[in-house]
Design an enzyme around this catalytic site. Structure first.
Site, short mmCIF file in Angstrom:
data_model
loop_
_atom_site.label_atom_id
_atom_site.label_comp_id
_atom_site.label_asym_id
_atom_site.label_seq_id
_atom_site.Cartn_x
_atom_site.Cartn_y
_atom_site.Cartn_z
N ASN A 13 -91.81 8.01 39.32
CA ASN A 13 -91.42 7.46 40.63
C ASN A 13 -92.09 8.16 41.81
O ASN A 13 -91.95 7.71 42.95
CB ASN A 13 -89.87 7.48 40.80
CG ASN A 13 -89.19 6.63 39.76
OD1 ASN A 13 -89.56 5.47 39.59
ND2 ASN A 13 -88.25 7.17 39.03
N ASN A 77 -94.36 18.75 39.56
CA ASN A 77 -93.10 18.16 40.00
C ASN A 77 -92.71 17.18 38.90
O ASN A 77 -93.19 16.05 38.88
CB ASN A 77 -93.27 17.43 41.35
CG ASN A 77 -91.93 16.89 41.85
OD1 ASN A 77 -90.95 16.84 41.10
ND2 ASN A 77 -91.89 16.48 43.11
N HIS A 103 -90.15 20.80 43.90
CA HIS A 103 -89.41 19.57 44.22
C HIS A 103 -89.47 19.39 45.72
O HIS A 103 -89.27 20.36 46.48
CB HIS A 103 -87.95 19.68 43.76
CG HIS A 103 -87.84 19.77 42.27
ND1 HIS A 103 -87.85 18.66 41.47
CD2 HIS A 103 -87.77 20.84 41.45
CE1 HIS A 103 -87.78 19.05 40.20
NE2 HIS A 103 -87.74 20.36 40.16
C1 DQA Z 1 -87.63 15.38 42.87
C2 DQA Z 1 -86.12 15.61 42.66
C3 DQA Z 1 -85.62 14.91 41.41
O1 DQA Z 1 -84.24 15.12 41.25
C4 DQA Z 1 -85.88 13.42 41.48
O2 DQA Z 1 -85.50 12.80 40.28
C5 DQA Z 1 -87.28 13.10 41.83
C6 DQA Z 1 -87.95 13.89 42.86
C7 DQA Z 1 -88.11 15.97 44.20
O3 DQA Z 1 -89.33 16.13 44.34
O4 DQA Z 1 -87.31 16.26 45.10
O5 DQA Z 1 -87.85 12.14 41.35
O6 DQA Z 1 -88.32 16.03 41.83
#
Ligand code: DQA
Length: 144
Positions: A13, A77, A103
């Protein structure tokens, strides 16, 4: 000064950064962030390879391939896989170079399930809440 090589891996994502929940992740795309990171590091002698996949097995294979290379560090990440993936943890544990987990958001301020970071057990450094600076700061942490 010898060139330092880094890889930056992004999980599921994160290809939709820019439009995905901008109130949490900001309005920059992953490509914008990659360009900005490169620009901020222009005075450092670094080479950065970027990779993104929504597929757990592809992320494992990429980590395995990178493990045969001479990298200064891997910045990852893992996105949601951070909270679930023993397969990615195991692949990260086999890398011969340091791993920095980043993150964009501070996951501790969010849902409880995001506080568990399975993959972070393989990381030297974990950084959260720096938004689009996360990758730059992750690389800089290995240039100190
Ligand atoms: C993330 C935090 C995760 O919990 C989430 O599922 C993501 C993005 C972040 O970059 O803040 O997809 O890794």
């Amino acid at each position: 000064m010898a060139t330092k090589r880094f890889a930056v891996i992004n999980g599921p994502n994160l290809n939709l950064l820019g439009t995905r929940e901008p109130e949490i992740y900001g309005s920059k795309t992953l490509d914008d962030i990659a360009k900005e990171t490169q620009e901020k590091l222009k005075d450092q002698n670094v080479e950065i390879e970027w990779f993104q996949s929504n597929i757990e097995g592809e992320l494992v294979e990429k980590i395995q391939q990178l493990s045969t290379q001479d990298l200064t560090a891997l910045i990852i990440n893992p996105a949601a896989y951070s909270h679930t993936s023993i397969a990615i943890l195991d692949a990260l544990k086999m890398t011969p170079f340091p791993v920095v987990e980043v993150h964009l958001s501070n996951t501790h301020l969010r849902e409880e399930f995001r506080s568990t970071k399975i993959t972070a057990k393989a990381s030297t450094v974990v950084m959260e809440g720096l938004g689009s600076h996360a990758y730059y700061m992750g690389i800089m942490s290995q240039l100190l």
